[in-house]
Design a protein around this motif. Structure first.
Motif, PDB file in Angstrom:
ATOM      1  N   PHE A  43       0.852  -1.319   0.020  1.00 35.30           N
ATOM      2  CA  PHE A  43      -0.300   0.008  -0.080  1.00 35.30           C
ATOM      3  C   PHE A  43       0.944   0.606   0.245  1.00 35.30           C
ATOM      4  CE2 PHE A  43      -2.664   3.696   1.117  1.00 35.30           C
ATOM      5  CZ  PHE A  43      -4.233   2.923   1.378  1.00 35.30           C
ATOM      6  N   PRO A  44       0.643   1.596  -0.894  1.00 36.81           N
ATOM      7  CA  PRO A  44       1.422   3.797  -0.584  1.00 36.81           C
ATOM      8  C   PRO A  44       1.467   3.954   0.345  1.00 36.81           C
ATOM      9  CG  PRO A  44      -0.123   3.374  -2.400  1.00 36.81           C
ATOM     10  CD  PRO A  44      -0.809   1.818  -1.706  1.00 36.81           C
ATOM     11  N   ASN A  45       2.115   4.706   1.246  1.00 44.13           N
ATOM     12  CA  ASN A  45       2.992   4.710   2.186  1.00 44.13           C
ATOM     13  C   ASN A  45       2.286   4.514   3.482  1.00 44.13           C
ATOM     14  OD1 ASN A  45       4.319   7.480   1.066  1.00 44.13           O
ATOM     15  ND2 ASN A  45       2.414   7.907   0.108  1.00 44.13           N
ATOM     16  N   LYS A  46       2.705   2.632   3.436  1.00 41.95           N
ATOM     17  CA  LYS A  46       2.446   2.032   3.962  1.00 41.95           C
ATOM     18  C   LYS A  46       1.822   2.464   5.702  1.00 41.95           C
ATOM     19  CE  LYS A  46       1.557  -2.778   5.394  1.00 41.95           C
ATOM     20  NZ  LYS A  46       2.043  -4.337   5.238  1.00 41.95           N
ATOM     21  N   VAL A  47       3.830   3.059   6.213  1.00 36.26           N
ATOM     22  CA  VAL A  47       4.254   2.863   6.967  1.00 36.26           C
ATOM     23  C   VAL A  47       3.936   3.986   7.461  1.00 36.26           C
ATOM     24  CG1 VAL A  47       6.190   3.693   8.776  1.00 36.26           C
ATOM     25  CG2 VAL A  47       6.579   1.810   7.170  1.00 36.26           C
ATOM     26  N   ASP A  48       3.041   5.329   7.325  1.00 33.88           N
ATOM     27  CA  ASP A  48       2.999   6.612   7.290  1.00 33.88           C
ATOM     28  C   ASP A  48       1.787   6.241   7.691  1.00 33.88           C
ATOM     29  OD1 ASP A  48       5.094   7.395   7.336  1.00 33.88           O
ATOM     30  OD2 ASP A  48       4.556   8.748   5.573  1.00 33.88           O
ATOM     31  N   PHE A  49       0.658   5.798   6.754  1.00 34.86           N
ATOM     32  CA  PHE A  49      -0.573   4.817   7.031  1.00 34.86           C
ATOM     33  C   PHE A  49      -1.472   4.438   8.184  1.00 34.86           C
ATOM     34  CE2 PHE A  49      -4.908   2.618   4.792  1.00 34.86           C
ATOM     35  CZ  PHE A  49      -5.526   3.210   5.766  1.00 34.86           C
ATOM     36  N   ILE A  50      -0.587   3.440   8.329  1.00 37.83           N
ATOM     37  CA  ILE A  50      -0.554   1.833   9.514  1.00 37.83           C
ATOM     38  C   ILE A  50      -0.354   2.831  11.080  1.00 37.83           C
ATOM     39  CG2 ILE A  50       0.300   0.633  10.947  1.00 37.83           C
ATOM     40  CD1 ILE A  50       0.693  -1.117   8.282  1.00 37.83           C
ATOM     41  N   GLN A  51       0.766   4.202  11.431  1.00 38.55           N
ATOM     42  CA  GLN A  51       0.763   4.574  12.027  1.00 38.55           C
ATOM     43  C   GLN A  51      -0.417   5.580  12.798  1.00 38.55           C
ATOM     44  OE1 GLN A  51       3.181   4.983  14.163  1.00 38.55           O
ATOM     45  NE2 GLN A  51       2.423   6.642  15.409  1.00 38.55           N
ATOM     46  N   GLU A  52      -0.681   6.760  11.679  1.00 43.43           N
ATOM     47  CA  GLU A  52      -2.017   7.494  11.290  1.00 43.43           C
ATOM     48  C   GLU A  52      -2.814   6.075  12.261  1.00 43.43           C
ATOM     49  OE1 GLU A  52      -4.367  10.592   9.031  1.00 43.43           O
ATOM     50  OE2 GLU A  52      -3.225   9.327   7.606  1.00 43.43           O
TER      51      GLU A  52
END
Length: 578
Positions: A386-395
């Protein structure tokens, strides 16, 4: 998958039935006249004991008979109310009622929702009880003849033929899963169902539970049961957009709310359960498969878990809609649907004792297999992230932690940690400090027995000839019931709040992904109308820049330009104002 402002709904019909809260009330169960009919299409296995076999269920009654706007599909409703057919139990088995929901998709793409409460009632037909007894006699004869045939005729060799790990004696083995008409009481499953145009799951569940309590209660309900069914079918309207609705069940009022046009669409399935069941990492992976229009198969023993996960994932797709095959609960008689060479999102019930290796699934290279009960997924080959997965999961993690939900899924903590937590809580309750008394042994009368005031009152009552029994503490009990009810209402409110916050994060992520899509589209014509008309024959996307853009910009069958106005008008302003 495609974008959507509003799905076809009940408001489009001119029939008065289209404006009702519920369209049908359905009763499914066993037909005493037909007796026990094996359901071969549902995976009948004659090697199993008769109590574990599958028998055909039937729609015993439905009200009204038919409405023009939503014709009654008897076969579909019967299969989805009881996907594995009739279930039989004895007095020794668990007979707690079970709730689940389902979806029926019509040819025009609109959906009808069903909400089912399945319970067990005693079989009063001697014909059916005798038939079950006969089946057991035949089963036992075949079972033990095969055991004798595979070993010597002596009891010693027969006992040695049983697995060493099986400590059950032959006598216990004979009684296991057995039914004796002279000593056992036979129970069979029956379902009550509401079919509605909108997914008001919580309201329908509360109504069905109250109806079930009225049926099983020794005290008659305030009104005949038919009056409550007539009320919800003919007198309770569908709440207008942006309004709340309150109607009365058997014992308590039921409240539901329908979002307005400027709000997120109705979603009554708690996303909390989806994240608890799958965990954040797994859910994002499954969500990615849905966006890429792959084949997704959900697998669980619990029908409601299948429905909750499927509805939760499709809800998070907003403003897009899943346009392919969507069957959250696939009846056993329709397993051949899994052979379809098209994208699908289906749910399959797992049976006890079966594992992934025993499933024969086609085209597994493009299949996302989701084992809900075991917190496990199998991803397709060459699976992108998923694009920008790390930031998405953190959010998403920050929101989950605010509501006390661990991102890895709270339903899959280690058993030792759960037992330790329960033991600590039990010790705190039973330590008899700070007023803590064991709930199992608590007796207010015993606690107050040595009180001087109570003793004087008892002496006075004895002199006057008044008999004083144990004190009635029903008032304090009702207070506890009120507290429990308040806690349930607060939990529902928190679930709704969590739903909104999580859905806003997903919608905002779509907004960020598509915000600058125009920079990657080659405008080959100044006339937008002619460009949209001929887009299928034209190379509209800049392949050089594609590597810098989300892979979701090139969905199969998805045209981003169809949603530019939708995003700019309905999505951007609310999200940017947060």
């Amino acid at each position: 998958m495609s974008g959507s402002g509003a799905a076809p709904g009940p408001g489009s019909g001119s029939s008065p039935a289209a404006c009702r809260f519920a369209h049908y009330f359905v009763l499914c169960g066993i037909d005493a006249d037909s007796g026990l009919e094996p359901d071969e299409l549902a995976g009948e296995n004659f090697d199993q004991s008769p109590l574990r076999r599958t028998f055909k269920s039937k729609v015993l009654a439905h009200y009204p008979q038919n409405i023009e706007w939503n014709p009654f599909d008897q076969d579909a409703v019967n299969m989805l109310c009881m996907p594995k057919g009739l279930s039989f139990r004895t007095q020794t088995d668990n007979k707690d009622p079970q709730f689940h929901s389902f979806i029926i998709t019509r040819e025009d793409g609109s959906r009808t929702y069903g909400f089912v409460l399945t319970f067990y009632e005693e079989v009063t037909s001697k014909q059916i009880c005798t038939a079950m007894q006969t089946l057991y006699q035949m089963h036992n004869a075949e079972h033990y003849s095969s055991l004798y045939a595979s070993s010597s005729c002596s009891m010693d060799s027969l006992a040695s033929s049983i697995d060493e790990g099986d400590t059950t004696s032959l006598l216990k083995l004979q009684r296991y899963n057995s039914y004796d008409i002279s000593r056992d009481t036979l129970y069979v499953s029956k379902s009550i169902c509401l079919i509605t145009p909108l997914p008001f799951m919580q309201a329908c569940k509360k109504f069905l539970i109250q109806l079930y309590k009225a049926v099983t209660s020794q005290q008659p309900p305030p009104l005949p049961l038919e009056s409550y069914i007539h009320n919800i079918l003919y007198e309770v309207p569908l709440p207008p957009p942006g309004r709340s609705l309150k109607f009365y069940g058997v014992y308590e009022p039921v409240i539901c709310q329908r979002p307005g046009p400027s709000e997120l669409p109705l979603s009554d399935y708690p996303l909390r359960e989806v994240f608890e069941l799958l965990g954040l990492e797994n859910l994002v992976q499954v969500f990615t498969c849905v966006l890429l229009e792959m084949q997704i198969l959900l697998y669980s023993q619990d029908y409601q878990r299948l429905m909750t996960v499927a509805e939760g994932i499709t809800t998070l797709l907003f403003p897009f809609q899943w346009q392919h095959v969507y069957v959250p609960i696939l009846p056993a008689s329709l397993l051949h649907f899994l052979d379809a060479p098209v994208p699908y999102l289906m749910g399959l019930q797992s049976k006890e004792g079966t594992d992934r290796s025993k499933l024969e699934l086609p085209q597994e290279a493009n299949l996302c297999f989701v084992d809900i009960d075991n917190h496990f997924i199998e991803l397709p080959e060459e699976f992108p992230q998923f694009p920008n997965k790390v930031d998405f999961i953190q959010e998403l993690s920050e929101i989950l932690l605010q509501f006390g939900i661990p991102p890895e899924g709270s339903l899959h903590c280690s058993e030792s940690a759960t037992k330790l937590k329960n033991l600590v809580l039990k010790d705190l309750v039973n330590d008899k400090k700070n007023g803590n008394v064991s709930a199992n042994n608590i007796s207010m009368y015993e606690l107050l027995k040595g009180n001087e005031t109570i003793a004087r009152l008892q002496a006075l009552a004895k002199r006057t000839g008044v008999t004083m029994e144990k004190m009635d503490l029903s008032a304090s009990l009702s207070e506890k019931e009120k507290d429990l009810k308040l806690q349930c209402e607060e939990a529902e409110l928190r679930d709704y709040q969590l739903n909104v916050q999580l859905r806003e994060v997903f919608a905002n992520r779509f907004t960020q992904m598509f915000a600058d899509y125009e920079a990657f589209v080659i405008q080959t014509a100044q006339d937008m109308e002619s460009w949209l008309t001929n887009r299928e024959q034209m190379q509209n996307f800049d392949k050089v820049k594609r590597s810098r853009v989300s892979l979701f910009m090139v969905f199969s069958g998805l045209y981003i330009t169809d949603f530019v106005n939708f995003f700019k008008i309905q999505i951007f302003p609310p999200l940017l104002s947060l």
